[in-house]
Design a protein around this motif. Structure first.
Motif, PDB file in Angstrom:
ATOM      1  N   ALA A  40      36.103  44.420  52.360  1.00  0.00           N
ATOM      2  CA  ALA A  40      36.942  45.283  51.528  1.00  0.00           C
ATOM      3  C   ALA A  40      36.273  46.635  51.388  1.00  0.00           C
ATOM      4  O   ALA A  40      35.070  46.717  51.131  1.00  0.00           O
ATOM      5  CB  ALA A  40      37.145  44.654  50.151  1.00  0.00           C
ATOM      6  N   LEU A  41      37.047  47.686  51.572  1.00  0.00           N
ATOM      7  CA  LEU A  41      36.534  49.040  51.347  1.00  0.00           C
ATOM      8  C   LEU A  41      36.845  49.481  49.920  1.00  0.00           C
ATOM      9  O   LEU A  41      36.021  50.092  49.258  1.00  0.00           O
ATOM     10  CB  LEU A  41      37.166  50.002  52.353  1.00  0.00           C
ATOM     11  N   ASN A  42      38.033  49.166  49.437  1.00  0.00           N
ATOM     12  CA  ASN A  42      38.443  49.554  48.084  1.00  0.00           C
ATOM     13  C   ASN A  42      38.164  48.467  47.050  1.00  0.00           C
ATOM     14  O   ASN A  42      37.382  48.674  46.143  1.00  0.00           O
ATOM     15  CB  ASN A  42      39.941  49.880  48.051  1.00  0.00           C
ATOM     16  N   GLU A  43      38.832  47.333  47.209  1.00  0.00           N
ATOM     17  CA  GLU A  43      38.691  46.318  46.164  1.00  0.00           C
ATOM     18  C   GLU A  43      39.215  44.980  46.643  1.00  0.00           C
ATOM     19  O   GLU A  43      39.970  44.885  47.593  1.00  0.00           O
ATOM     20  CB  GLU A  43      39.455  46.716  44.898  1.00  0.00           C
ATOM     21  N   VAL A  44      38.780  43.949  45.940  1.00  0.00           N
ATOM     22  CA  VAL A  44      39.419  42.644  46.037  1.00  0.00           C
ATOM     23  C   VAL A  44      40.022  42.360  44.671  1.00  0.00           C
ATOM     24  O   VAL A  44      39.436  42.703  43.637  1.00  0.00           O
ATOM     25  CB  VAL A  44      38.411  41.537  46.423  1.00  0.00           C
ATOM     26  N   ALA A  45      41.226  41.795  44.674  1.00  0.00           N
ATOM     27  CA  ALA A  45      41.887  41.486  43.409  1.00  0.00           C
ATOM     28  C   ALA A  45      42.421  40.068  43.446  1.00  0.00           C
ATOM     29  O   ALA A  45      42.810  39.574  44.506  1.00  0.00           O
ATOM     30  CB  ALA A  45      43.033  42.463  43.144  1.00  0.00           C
ATOM     31  N   ILE A  79      37.814  43.642  41.501  1.00  0.00           N
ATOM     32  CA  ILE A  79      36.415  44.002  41.730  1.00  0.00           C
ATOM     33  C   ILE A  79      36.425  45.101  42.782  1.00  0.00           C
ATOM     34  O   ILE A  79      36.858  44.889  43.916  1.00  0.00           O
ATOM     35  CB  ILE A  79      35.593  42.787  42.198  1.00  0.00           C
ATOM     36  N   ALA A  80      35.968  46.286  42.380  1.00  0.00           N
ATOM     37  CA  ALA A  80      36.125  47.464  43.232  1.00  0.00           C
ATOM     38  C   ALA A  80      34.779  48.064  43.620  1.00  0.00           C
ATOM     39  O   ALA A  80      33.803  47.980  42.870  1.00  0.00           O
ATOM     40  CB  ALA A  80      36.971  48.527  42.526  1.00  0.00           C
ATOM     41  N   THR A  81      34.739  48.667  44.784  1.00  0.00           N
ATOM     42  CA  THR A  81      33.589  49.458  45.224  1.00  0.00           C
ATOM     43  C   THR A  81      33.666  50.843  44.578  1.00  0.00           C
ATOM     44  O   THR A  81      34.695  51.209  44.005  1.00  0.00           O
ATOM     45  CB  THR A  81      33.626  49.654  46.743  1.00  0.00           C
ATOM     46  N   PRO A  82      32.605  51.644  44.689  1.00  0.00           N
ATOM     47  CA  PRO A  82      32.709  53.024  44.208  1.00  0.00           C
ATOM     48  C   PRO A  82      33.862  53.783  44.867  1.00  0.00           C
ATOM     49  O   PRO A  82      34.637  54.449  44.185  1.00  0.00           O
ATOM     50  CB  PRO A  82      31.350  53.619  44.582  1.00  0.00           C
TER      51      PRO A  82
END
Lengths: 259, 259, 259, 259
Positions: B106-111, B142-145
């Motif tokens: 995932a680059l942005n997020e997993v939900a 859960i998100a990355t920066p």
């Protein structure tokens, strides 16, 4: 048994299947949590009778009496010493091709919820016939004062005092930072359309799916003629309920203090 | 054409179908919005090459160059004057009966998202093997920066500076007032389980369903070995992007001022 | 007494007046709440020794041991079985006319607060020398991970896991709807200026006024060379502390549930 | 000049010093921003005349007409074709030792604000004589619907449609996570006391200090008999104003879009 000794019980319904039809009663006693009361309101439909909720588990916003409280309050109720308070309900109607295809009364809220595939929804909100705004969001909630402490609160909406003649419009995960919940008059007629609904986009009333939503559908939300009638219990008031139920207030529940 | 004149184009892919397999490239130029870059990251999978995004519509967080900007920046890129910045990615693995049944970067997020029938989810979060908390909510992100300005921001989460070695955990419509987004180290291994998932409860990665979720499934979320490599563009910086893209800051976009 | 039996007590300080000067100790035991630990950190200044906090009132984020816990933990501490954890501190320096007129280490946060006459502040934030944005607000908080659960949380900021090398920037009552808290790297050097400060506009460090703020003053906020050293107590972890202290999590404190 | 040609100008006041005393006028034309209109409301005090606001700078919530708009609207106004809308005002009275020591009408809001030394305030809120809750916070705002888009919005409060007979109570940086803004009926009489006020703790009405606050003081907040009368301008409506002024709505101001 306590009830039977002092009142004429017209019917008992343990399976949520009683057909209230057009009958009105002096009092409907609901044993169970807030969900049971929402269910009772749904069953009564167009002819709402006064409700008294007794909660056997943890106390709710609607079912605020414990069994013990009930025993001490019941004699007063039978003497007619309790007031019945009217709470606004909203009527939700789904129009498809100009025709009403589904309708229901809501005690807590109506929500438009996306489901799979979990893309952003564009929801247009009309207030009294005028386009108010287009929400880009995961969903939208329109709640009554009674429902303001339910899904609306989770989505970041404010608490409305129960006797307000108002509704609150709260977007879920709005994709625009400038949105804030809006409290509007209960007299305003709202209409919602979704430009490109997905297969599972739904109109959900009090936690139950009322209808799926197609392109072109209009969802009308307006004050219902009916009100939800709840028996006023001595010693209860809105702020006390907030404290007891939400742990609202630092002095009451020190565990939540930040400092 | 500008690119062809100065670089050796290995492949063009207009249908998002190119198989990057284990190849690495000096540079992948993506034309399109943030969605196209998410798609490119997905296609590159385990072997991420540096990316430069050109946006033909409105500017994005990831695709931050307009075509005009691109023309002026390209010569500098070819001279090798641009730095490649590594952004953390997270690896999502779904375990069923002890076996990995699905995984993805995932680059942005997993939900974790509920769908119909739209009941409350109980999501247990484990951090490095210890139960951290049980969320009662409509979903969890859960998100990355890099992803902190996407779905996380809509759900009320904070913005993370892109170079942080961190992730942010944000519940969607939590049914408990005391929750707040938590920023944890990227080194923490998180695991999620849903006590009673519904039919359409899903694990969604960068906006696409990765897997449905069954009772007993565990979703492991950890820092990926791979990073997303983005070409640093001169004159860009995180705060400027926030201003341009979010209207962040009163002096820049007076329309958003409250007073 | 328990301590005296097993350790060499160098000094006792019941009046918060001990001059730590450049001395370092093996351990400083603080009896009192979080405020006492903030005070101890302030007294130690440039030479921070490891701290163990015992809380005689309600448990804090920093003073997490009850007297009973202490008695069971102390033998283990004396055996050297406890780890010392470093927490970042930030150094705050106020420059006036190019000269440092005040400085201090912060364990929790530095805040710029307006006072009377309670007009809007314009606060310019510079990150590594570049103007990041101009906040129109009632104030601004820059907090460490340890301080993220203090004033920052009240102002709507996120919780930072304690071992993060990061800070969080949260405006107080921003007069622009697009602002969100930003989590930045602890390595970023921030500078703050207030265009038109009022008489009582102040720089406040860990809840105490460090300096008033004049037009032209620059407040520099950067990672300190010193760290706050806290003795790791067995059985403690960040998420458990959040649950115990914030009532974080529905299953732990059902009073806060919304549904 | 346009006005002079068609109406009988009773007085001009460029210095905010006109003594409205008990006079009533057909119309008070205010040139300036929202601040000027707040000032005009303050000057009119107990005898509020209808107001029309013309804004020479950027448009406000109250001063919604540009000079050009004014020219086209004025003939209609003179024909008597405009409706006057009543907006609720609140009356603020500070009692010390049982005696009223200060009072004022508020159009936007009344706030209790701490100043130096910036310690937490304990504010007790009474609703109709009953203790509602004790706020631990940096301050508290009670706003009218007209004022809901001012300081209340900055502090995280909801937007109230202007014609609502309601007020909103919003804490500033509450030190308890469970607080949410509460919308109460305008008929509710609220009283506020501060257990331990500091030297600069103040009662602030519409952005101006009304009084300092001593221990034992009671601040009564109730619906005023007077209303603020604003001339309805054709083509204006609340939701359009929100869009224009707050950049409320993704389709109108794409800069604020998150995705």
């Amino acid at each position: 048994p306590v009830i039977a000794a002092t009142a004429n019980i017209v019917a008992e319904d343990l399976t949520f299947s009683y057909d209230f039809n057009d009958q009105r009663f002096d009092l409907v006693v609901v044993l169970g949590g807030d969900g049971s009361i929402l269910q009772a309101a749904r069953q009564m439909g167009m002819s709402q009778s006064p409700v008294l909720g007794i909660n056997c588990g943890r106390l709710g916003f609607l079912a605020a009496l414990s069994p013990d409280d009930f025993l001490s309050v019941w004699p007063e109720v039978m003497r007619g010493g309790s007031e019945v308070i009217d709470h606004i309900m909203i009527k939700v109607t789904v129009f498809r091709g100009g025709e009403a295809v589904a309708d229901q009364l809501a005690l807590n809220e109506v929500a438009i919820l996306r489901g799979a595939p979990y893309r952003i929804l564009d929801i247009d909100l009309y207030a009294d016939g005028h386009l108010a705004t287009r929400y880009r969001c995961d969903g939208l909630i329109i709640a009554t004062p009674v429902g303001s402490t339910a899904h609306n609160l989770s989505a970041g909406g404010p608490i409305l005092r129960r006797n307000l003649q108002a509704i609150v419009i709260s977007p879920i995960s709005p994709h625009t930072l400038t949105y804030r919940p809006v409290v509007d008059s209960a007299e305003t007629v709202l209409e919602l359309t979704v430009t490109e609904p997905y297969d599972s986009t739904s109109v959900v009333v009090d936690g139950r799916i009322l209808s799926s939503l197609h392109a072109g559908d209009r969802v009308r939300v307006e004050r219902a003629d009916q009100t939800f009638k709840m028996l006023e219990v001595p010693g209860q008031n809105d702020y006390r309920t907030l404290r007891d139920k939400l742990g609202w207030g630092g002095s009451v529940n020190s565990k939540n203090a930040v400092d």
